[in-house]
Scaffold this motif. Structure first.
Motif, PDB file in Angstrom:
ATOM      1  N   ALA A   1      25.765  14.107 -44.498  1.00 13.74           N
ATOM      2  CA  ALA A   1      26.944  14.914 -44.798  1.00 13.74           C
ATOM      3  C   ALA A   1      26.511  16.357 -45.042  1.00 13.74           C
ATOM      4  CB  ALA A   1      27.675  14.350 -46.006  1.00 13.74           C
ATOM      5  N   GLU A   2      27.416  17.184 -45.528  1.00 11.46           N
ATOM      6  CA  GLU A   2      27.089  18.603 -45.699  1.00 11.46           C
ATOM      7  C   GLU A   2      26.066  18.833 -46.810  1.00 11.46           C
ATOM      8  OE1 GLU A   2      31.326  18.123 -47.521  1.00 11.46           O
ATOM      9  OE2 GLU A   2      30.151  17.304 -45.862  1.00 11.46           O
ATOM     10  N   ASP A   3      25.995  17.914 -47.782  1.00 12.70           N
ATOM     11  CA  ASP A   3      25.003  18.037 -48.849  1.00 12.70           C
ATOM     12  C   ASP A   3      24.688  16.647 -49.392  1.00 12.70           C
ATOM     13  OD1 ASP A   3      27.026  17.384 -50.891  1.00 12.70           O
ATOM     14  OD2 ASP A   3      27.749  19.433 -50.589  1.00 12.70           O
ATOM     15  N   ASP A   4      23.666  16.571 -50.230  1.00  9.78           N
ATOM     16  CA  ASP A   4      23.203  15.285 -50.750  1.00  9.78           C
ATOM     17  C   ASP A   4      24.273  14.577 -51.567  1.00  9.78           C
ATOM     18  OD1 ASP A   4      20.841  15.993 -49.574  1.00  9.78           O
ATOM     19  OD2 ASP A   4      19.663  16.075 -51.426  1.00  9.78           O
ATOM     20  N   GLU A   5      24.982  15.323 -52.401  1.00  9.79           N
ATOM     21  CA  GLU A   5      25.982  14.720 -53.273  1.00  9.79           C
ATOM     22  C   GLU A   5      27.115  14.085 -52.469  1.00  9.79           C
ATOM     23  OE1 GLU A   5      28.992  16.000 -56.931  1.00  9.79           O
ATOM     24  OE2 GLU A   5      27.599  17.463 -56.077  1.00  9.79           O
ATOM     25  N   THR A   6      27.590  14.798 -51.453  1.00 11.90           N
ATOM     26  CA  THR A   6      28.670  14.256 -50.622  1.00 11.90           C
ATOM     27  C   THR A   6      28.201  13.026 -49.863  1.00 11.90           C
ATOM     28  OG1 THR A   6      29.593  16.475 -50.368  1.00 11.90           O
ATOM     29  CG2 THR A   6      30.317  14.797 -48.800  1.00 11.90           C
ATOM     30  N   ALA A   7      26.987  13.069 -49.325  1.00 13.52           N
ATOM     31  CA  ALA A   7      26.463  11.928 -48.573  1.00 13.52           C
ATOM     32  C   ALA A   7      26.347  10.695 -49.457  1.00 13.52           C
ATOM     33  CB  ALA A   7      25.107  12.281 -47.976  1.00 13.52           C
TER      34      ALA A   7
ATOM     35  N   ILE B   1      18.586   6.351 -45.583  1.00 14.53           N
ATOM     36  CA  ILE B   1      18.452   7.791 -45.395  1.00 14.53           C
ATOM     37  C   ILE B   1      19.822   8.402 -45.638  1.00 14.53           C
ATOM     38  CG2 ILE B   1      17.932   9.604 -43.721  1.00 14.53           C
ATOM     39  CD1 ILE B   1      15.924   7.723 -42.432  1.00 14.53           C
ATOM     40  N   VAL B   2      19.995   8.961 -46.824  1.00 20.48           N
ATOM     41  CA  VAL B   2      21.293   9.476 -47.259  1.00 20.48           C
ATOM     42  C   VAL B   2      21.094  10.883 -47.804  1.00 20.48           C
ATOM     43  CG1 VAL B   2      23.227   9.162 -48.852  1.00 20.48           C
ATOM     44  CG2 VAL B   2      22.131   7.161 -47.820  1.00 20.48           C
ATOM     45  N   GLY B   3      21.854  11.835 -47.275  1.00 18.37           N
ATOM     46  CA  GLY B   3      21.720  13.184 -47.793  1.00 18.37           C
ATOM     47  C   GLY B   3      22.297  14.230 -46.879  1.00 18.37           C
ATOM     48  N   GLY B   4      22.085  15.477 -47.252  1.00 17.79           N
ATOM     49  CA  GLY B   4      22.431  16.598 -46.408  1.00 17.79           C
ATOM     50  C   GLY B   4      21.441  16.727 -45.269  1.00 17.79           C
ATOM     51  N   PRO B   5      21.659  17.665 -44.354  1.00 15.66           N
ATOM     52  CA  PRO B   5      20.802  17.769 -43.159  1.00 15.66           C
ATOM     53  C   PRO B   5      19.312  17.874 -43.442  1.00 15.66           C
ATOM     54  CG  PRO B   5      22.780  19.075 -42.878  1.00 15.66           C
ATOM     55  CD  PRO B   5      22.813  18.573 -44.286  1.00 15.66           C
ATOM     56  N   GLU B   6      18.901  18.692 -44.400  1.00 11.53           N
ATOM     57  CA  GLU B   6      17.465  18.845 -44.648  1.00 11.53           C
ATOM     58  C   GLU B   6      16.857  17.588 -45.251  1.00 11.53           C
ATOM     59  OE1 GLU B   6      15.396  21.130 -43.548  1.00 11.53           O
ATOM     60  OE2 GLU B   6      17.187  21.836 -42.505  1.00 11.53           O
TER      61      GLU B   6
ATOM     62  N   VAL C   1      17.961  14.503 -44.762  1.00 10.96           N
ATOM     63  CA  VAL C   1      17.924  13.507 -43.697  1.00 10.96           C
ATOM     64  C   VAL C   1      16.802  13.811 -42.722  1.00 10.96           C
ATOM     65  CG1 VAL C   1      19.193  12.622 -41.690  1.00 10.96           C
ATOM     66  CG2 VAL C   1      20.336  12.835 -43.911  1.00 10.96           C
ATOM     67  N   ARG C   2      16.609  15.089 -42.380  1.00  9.37           N
ATOM     68  CA  ARG C   2      15.512  15.454 -41.478  1.00  9.37           C
ATOM     69  C   ARG C   2      14.162  15.014 -42.051  1.00  9.37           C
ATOM     70  NH1 ARG C   2      15.369  19.742 -38.036  1.00  9.37           N
ATOM     71  NH2 ARG C   2      17.037  20.790 -39.208  1.00  9.37           N
ATOM     72  N   ARG C   3      13.934  15.316 -43.322  1.00 10.52           N
ATOM     73  CA  ARG C   3      12.660  14.975 -43.957  1.00 10.52           C
ATOM     74  C   ARG C   3      12.456  13.464 -44.010  1.00 10.52           C
ATOM     75  NH1 ARG C   3      12.254  13.574 -49.015  1.00 10.52           N
ATOM     76  NH2 ARG C   3      14.205  14.642 -49.592  1.00 10.52           N
ATOM     77  N   LYS C   4      13.511  12.724 -44.364  1.00  5.98           N
ATOM     78  CA  LYS C   4      13.365  11.278 -44.487  1.00  5.98           C
ATOM     79  C   LYS C   4      13.171  10.607 -43.126  1.00  5.98           C
ATOM     80  CE  LYS C   4      15.692  10.583 -48.920  1.00  5.98           C
ATOM     81  NZ  LYS C   4      16.748   9.840 -49.651  1.00  5.98           N
ATOM     82  N   ILE C   5      13.822  11.117 -42.096  1.00  6.62           N
ATOM     83  CA  ILE C   5      13.602  10.562 -40.751  1.00  6.62           C
ATOM     84  C   ILE C   5      12.165  10.811 -40.324  1.00  6.62           C
ATOM     85  CG2 ILE C   5      14.123  10.898 -38.306  1.00  6.62           C
ATOM     86  CD1 ILE C   5      17.049  11.144 -39.020  1.00  6.62           C
ATOM     87  N   GLU C   6      11.680  12.018 -40.517  1.00  8.64           N
ATOM     88  CA  GLU C   6      10.295  12.341 -40.138  1.00  8.64           C
ATOM     89  C   GLU C   6       9.308  11.470 -40.897  1.00  8.64           C
ATOM     90  OE1 GLU C   6      10.049  16.489 -40.934  1.00  8.64           O
ATOM     91  OE2 GLU C   6      11.007  17.089 -39.037  1.00  8.64           O
ATOM     92  N   ASP C   7       9.552  11.265 -42.198  1.00  4.56           N
ATOM     93  CA  ASP C   7       8.657  10.427 -42.999  1.00  4.56           C
ATOM     94  C   ASP C   7       8.659   8.983 -42.507  1.00  4.56           C
ATOM     95  OD1 ASP C   7       8.076  12.625 -44.533  1.00  4.56           O
ATOM     96  OD2 ASP C   7       9.318  12.042 -46.250  1.00  4.56           O
ATOM     97  N   LEU C   8       9.843   8.463 -42.201  1.00  4.49           N
ATOM     98  CA  LEU C   8       9.947   7.073 -41.753  1.00  4.49           C
ATOM     99  C   LEU C   8       9.253   6.880 -40.407  1.00  4.49           C
ATOM    100  CD1 LEU C   8      11.124   4.240 -42.269  1.00  4.49           C
ATOM    101  CD2 LEU C   8      13.195   4.983 -41.077  1.00  4.49           C
ATOM    102  N   LEU C   9       9.442   7.807 -39.488  1.00 10.82           N
ATOM    103  CA  LEU C   9       8.802   7.701 -38.180  1.00 10.82           C
ATOM    104  C   LEU C   9       7.281   7.794 -38.308  1.00 10.82           C
ATOM    105  CD1 LEU C   9      11.206   9.848 -35.969  1.00 10.82           C
ATOM    106  CD2 LEU C   9      11.063   7.362 -36.108  1.00 10.82           C
TER     107      LEU C   9
ATOM    108  N   ARG D   1      31.040  12.251 -37.715  1.00  9.10           N
ATOM    109  CA  ARG D   1      30.397  13.505 -38.103  1.00  9.10           C
ATOM    110  C   ARG D   1      28.961  13.272 -38.542  1.00  9.10           C
ATOM    111  NH1 ARG D   1      28.699  17.737 -37.044  1.00  9.10           N
ATOM    112  NH2 ARG D   1      28.772  19.563 -38.399  1.00  9.10           N
ATOM    113  N   SER D   2      28.677  12.151 -39.175  1.00  5.09           N
ATOM    114  CA  SER D   2      27.304  11.841 -39.562  1.00  5.09           C
ATOM    115  C   SER D   2      26.411  11.724 -38.332  1.00  5.09           C
ATOM    116  CB  SER D   2      27.266  10.538 -40.371  1.00  5.09           C
ATOM    117  OG  SER D   2      25.949  10.220 -40.767  1.00  5.09           O
ATOM    118  N   TYR D   3      26.888  11.028 -37.303  1.00  3.49           N
ATOM    119  CA  TYR D   3      26.099  10.928 -36.064  1.00  3.49           C
ATOM    120  C   TYR D   3      25.946  12.292 -35.402  1.00  3.49           C
ATOM    121  CZ  TYR D   3      25.886   5.819 -36.035  1.00  3.49           C
ATOM    122  OH  TYR D   3      25.596   4.513 -36.337  1.00  3.49           O
ATOM    123  N   GLU D   4      26.970  13.133 -35.494  1.00  8.27           N
ATOM    124  CA  GLU D   4      26.866  14.485 -34.937  1.00  8.27           C
ATOM    125  C   GLU D   4      25.781  15.277 -35.660  1.00  8.27           C
ATOM    126  OE1 GLU D   4      31.537  15.119 -33.530  1.00  8.27           O
ATOM    127  OE2 GLU D   4      30.832  15.919 -35.448  1.00  8.27           O
TER     128      GLU D   4
END
Length: 340
Positions: A224-230, A279-284, A286-294, A316-319
């Motif tokens: 989502a737009e930020d960690d709290e919203t996600a 993996i729940v959070g704002g864009p940054e 989510v980016r960090r957690k995806i990179e860590d998981l991979l 929107r999450s998939y976008e």
């Protein structure tokens, strides 16, 4: 790195199965436009919050509504079905949509024992001990080998890409021995992810399908737009899973129902532990957690499953994920190394 989609066709509180299935078609079209590689649907039964009980039927509609994205089962629970029926269904899908169909196979029932008995129409054992024999029988219907004189029409000559799915080491070893691609259910069995992937690579034997191991994991993602919203968007699905584990499966709760639920301390600990592997959070974040998981898993492909109350938030999450990993500028016209 291909990114893909796992869809359970979630049925939200106050909504309907018809709406859930229409949302699946809409999400398939949207994720194809975004550059996702494959779109899988899961088989579950006797669960009011999941509408994808008949993967072959839903996949036929999704394939017709899309043009390029691969479609498949994540998965078909083979012990629930006669291998001949699965071969006919997925052979027909492959004949209708050549080169686009995946047949993901699992050995769990995907439901409770009473429902499994109703599916199988048998009073015998409901164990999955004969899974290897079932799998071999299924594969033979596509090739015509050792099929006991039965021709599976139109399966013969129309074989989809067969995957093995798992949440433990059993399917990992089987996929390795058979030289098949392997998909692991990290989204509900994260503690077994690394051991299963290690087993798969250790036991892998080259086959006519693969010369090297090819692995994928499914993970829950809410961006989502930020960690709290996600986090707020992810909470209803966590409550739904808690209710399932308590033996009371239901529809995906609304945010209001989620906030009003009388959580015990044990409930909160259960949800906290479950959320820790998501993996729940704002864009940054989510980016960090995806990179860590991979980096941790070394898989070839990541399959994302997202369950939130509002369909627009799911799309929107998939976008956002597509933007984060660079899918918007990518093309999936060519297959990656490994299975198409």
């Amino acid at each position: 790195m291909p990114y893909s989609v796992l869809d359970l066709a979630p049925v939200a509180s106050g909504s309907s199965e018809t709406t859930a299935l229409r949302n699946s078609l809409d999400l398939a079209r949207a994720t194809e436009r975004l550059g996702y590689h494959r779109y899988w649907v899961a088989e579950h039964h006797n669960m009011p919050g999941i509408a994808s009980s008949a993967p072959a039927v839903l996949l036929a509609h999704i394939a017709m509504a899309t043009e390029r994205i691969r479609v498949g089962s994540g998965g078909v629970m083979l012990p629930n079905h006669a291998p001949l029926v699965v071969a006919e269904q997925f052979g027909m899908l492959e004949a209708l949509h050549p080169g686009r169909v995946d047949l993901g196979i699992g050995r769990a029932p995907g439901t409770d024992q009473v429902t499994a008995r109703a599916l199988r129409r048998t009073e015998g054992s409901l164990s999955a001990d004969d899974f290897p024999e079932q799998l071999i029988e299924l594969a033979n219907y596509f090739t015509g080998r050792d099929s006991n004189g039965v021709t599976a029409v139109p399966a013969l000559g129309n074989q989809p890409t067969i995957w093995l799915l798992g949440s433990s080491g059993y399917s990992a070893q089987a996929a390795g021995y058979l030289g098949l691609p392997f998909a692991f259910a990290h989204h509900f069995s994260s503690e077994n992810t690394l051991p299963a992937l290690e087993l798969y690579r250790e036991k892998f034997k080259p086959s006519a399908i693969l010369s090297q191991p090819y692995s994928m994991i499914a993970v829950n993602v809410v961006c989502a737009e930020d960690d709290e919203t996600a986090l707020r968007l992810a909470e209803p699905a966590a409550l739904q899973f808690l209710q399932l584990r308590k033996g009371s499966p239901g529809r995906l709760p609304s945010p209001e129902e989620t906030a009003a639920y009388p959580y015990s301390e044990l409930d909160r600990l259960f949800i906290e532990e479950r959320m820790s592997s998501q993996i729940v959070g704002g864009p940054e974040t989510v980016r960090r957690k995806i990179e860590d998981l991979l980096a941790k898993t070394g898989v070839h492909e990541l399959m994302i499953t997202t369950s939130v109350f509002e369909h627009a938030d799911r799309v929107r999450s998939y976008e956002r994920v597509a933007e984060i990993v660079g899918l918007a500028a990518a093309t999936v016209a060519g297959a990656p190394s490994g299975p198409a």
